[in-house]
Design a protein around this motif. Structure first.
Motif, mmCIF file in Angstrom:
data_model
loop_
_atom_site.group_PDB
_atom_site.id
_atom_site.type_symbol
_atom_site.label_atom_id
_atom_site.label_comp_id
_atom_site.label_asym_id
_atom_site.label_seq_id
_atom_site.Cartn_x
_atom_site.Cartn_y
_atom_site.Cartn_z
ATOM 1 N N PRO A 163 -12.192 52.857 -30.611
ATOM 2 C CA PRO A 163 -11.703 51.672 -31.325
ATOM 3 C C PRO A 163 -11.257 50.566 -30.387
ATOM 4 N N SER A 164 -11.243 49.371 -30.931
ATOM 5 C CA SER A 164 -10.860 48.167 -30.194
ATOM 6 C C SER A 164 -9.414 48.240 -29.721
ATOM 7 N N GLN A 165 -9.173 47.640 -28.553
ATOM 8 C CA GLN A 165 -7.822 47.511 -28.016
ATOM 9 C C GLN A 165 -7.553 46.044 -27.714
ATOM 10 N N ALA A 166 -6.393 45.545 -28.163
ATOM 11 C CA ALA A 166 -6.019 44.166 -27.830
ATOM 12 C C ALA A 166 -5.911 44.043 -26.328
ATOM 13 N N ASN A 167 -6.370 42.916 -25.804
ATOM 14 C CA ASN A 167 -6.384 42.703 -24.353
ATOM 15 C C ASN A 167 -5.826 41.321 -24.036
ATOM 16 N N GLY A 168 -4.685 40.982 -24.675
ATOM 17 C CA GLY A 168 -4.113 39.649 -24.515
ATOM 18 C C GLY A 168 -4.389 38.804 -25.739
ATOM 19 N N ASP A 169 -3.787 37.640 -25.798
ATOM 20 C CA ASP A 169 -3.948 36.746 -26.937
ATOM 21 C C ASP A 169 -5.384 36.248 -27.011
ATOM 22 N N GLY A 170 -6.053 36.531 -28.124
ATOM 23 C CA GLY A 170 -7.430 36.085 -28.298
ATOM 24 C C GLY A 170 -8.437 36.895 -27.518
ATOM 25 N N MET A 171 -8.079 38.131 -27.171
ATOM 26 C CA MET A 171 -9.016 38.992 -26.442
ATOM 27 C C MET A 171 -8.922 40.431 -26.956
ATOM 28 N N ALA A 172 -10.043 41.134 -26.913
ATOM 29 C CA ALA A 172 -10.078 42.562 -27.245
ATOM 30 C C ALA A 172 -11.115 43.221 -26.346
ATOM 31 N N LYS A 173 -10.888 44.500 -26.074
ATOM 32 C CA LYS A 173 -11.749 45.200 -25.117
ATOM 33 C C LYS A 173 -11.922 46.643 -25.555
ATOM 34 N N VAL A 174 -13.060 47.223 -25.196
ATOM 35 C CA VAL A 174 -13.332 48.622 -25.500
ATOM 36 C C VAL A 174 -14.239 49.184 -24.410
ATOM 37 N N SER A 175 -14.006 50.453 -24.035
ATOM 38 C CA SER A 175 -14.821 51.091 -22.984
ATOM 39 C C SER A 175 -15.160 52.520 -23.376
ATOM 40 N N LEU A 176 -16.376 52.920 -23.070
ATOM 41 C CA LEU A 176 -16.826 54.298 -23.274
ATOM 42 C C LEU A 176 -17.234 54.859 -21.917
ATOM 43 N N VAL A 177 -16.476 55.847 -21.446
ATOM 44 C CA VAL A 177 -16.775 56.495 -20.174
ATOM 45 C C VAL A 177 -17.763 57.625 -20.421
ATOM 46 N N GLY A 178 -18.804 57.679 -19.595
ATOM 47 C CA GLY A 178 -19.805 58.723 -19.744
ATOM 48 C C GLY A 178 -20.755 58.463 -20.892
ATOM 49 N N VAL A 179 -21.432 57.329 -20.845
ATOM 50 C CA VAL A 179 -22.391 56.968 -21.898
ATOM 51 C C VAL A 179 -23.507 58.009 -21.933
#
Length: 199
Positions: free
Chosen positions: A150-166
């Motif tokens: 799921p999405s994670q807030a990464n500051g005002d007006g930003m969101a980030k998501v990462s999948l390790v081991g695609v």
């Protein structure tokens, strides 16, 4: 004299400060009944729980400023079945601008081809959006359309998501951008930029 009096009445009627036309811009529904004036319907403001009065046969406005970026070259891409496919991401990643969640209910889905077999890579998606428009999120989905990261807030007006081991050698991994299901703003549309890396 009678003509002048009749003309005065006609002019005063034409210049009446009262107008039943309240315009096309939605406004919050009233708490009592009727909730909206004649000619307006009380409808949900997109994904928000707020109810607004909308002119009959009208549409909710696009984005906060009434303008949506034109990403029609990537549409339709609401689901994993019609996701826009990136067969390979360049070294250093891919930066996309001029994207939009628009109209209300829109989702943007991107398919990222799996990395070569025998490699271990991390897929990262970062979105930057106007915090005065709709609050957007970015999720990573598996091939069945289930959110696995799921999405994670990464500051005002930003969101980030990462999948390790695609996963390698199989179907694509999917990145999806949409209006936050928990957003409490009236905004249902928003423009954004997307950065994708897989390394």
């Amino acid at each position: 004299m009678k003509f002048a009096f009749a003309l005065l009445i006609a002019l005063s009627a034409a210049c009446s400060p009262y107008s039943p036309d309240l315009g096309t811009a939605p406004f919050v529904c009233g708490s009592g009944d009727p909730k909206c004036p004649d000619g307006y319907d009380c409808v949900p403001a997109g994904s928000s729980s707020t109810m607004v009065c909308l002119q009959a046969n009208g549409t909710l406005p696009d984005a906060a400023a009434g303008q949506c970026a034109d990403d029609s070259s990537l549409e339709p891409n609401n689901t994993i079945q019609n996701a826009h496919l990136f067969s390979a991401l360049p070294v250093g990643g891919l930066k996309l601008a001029g994207l939009a969640i628009c109209p209300a209910g829109d989702k943007d889905t991107y398919a990222i081809a799996p990395p070569p077999s025998g490699t271990t890579q991390t897929l990262t998606a970062t979105i930057t959006f106007d915090a005065n428009q709709a609050i957007l999120v970015v999720n990573i989905l598996n091939p069945s359309g289930t959110v696995i990261v799921p999405s994670q807030a990464n500051g005002d007006g930003m969101a980030k998501v990462s999948l390790v081991g695609v996963p390698t050698g199989g179907p694509p991994t999917y990145v999806q951008v949409l209006v936050s299901p928990t957003s409490t703003t009236l905004m249902t549309n928003g423009n954004y930029k997307l950065d994708l890396t897989q390394m």
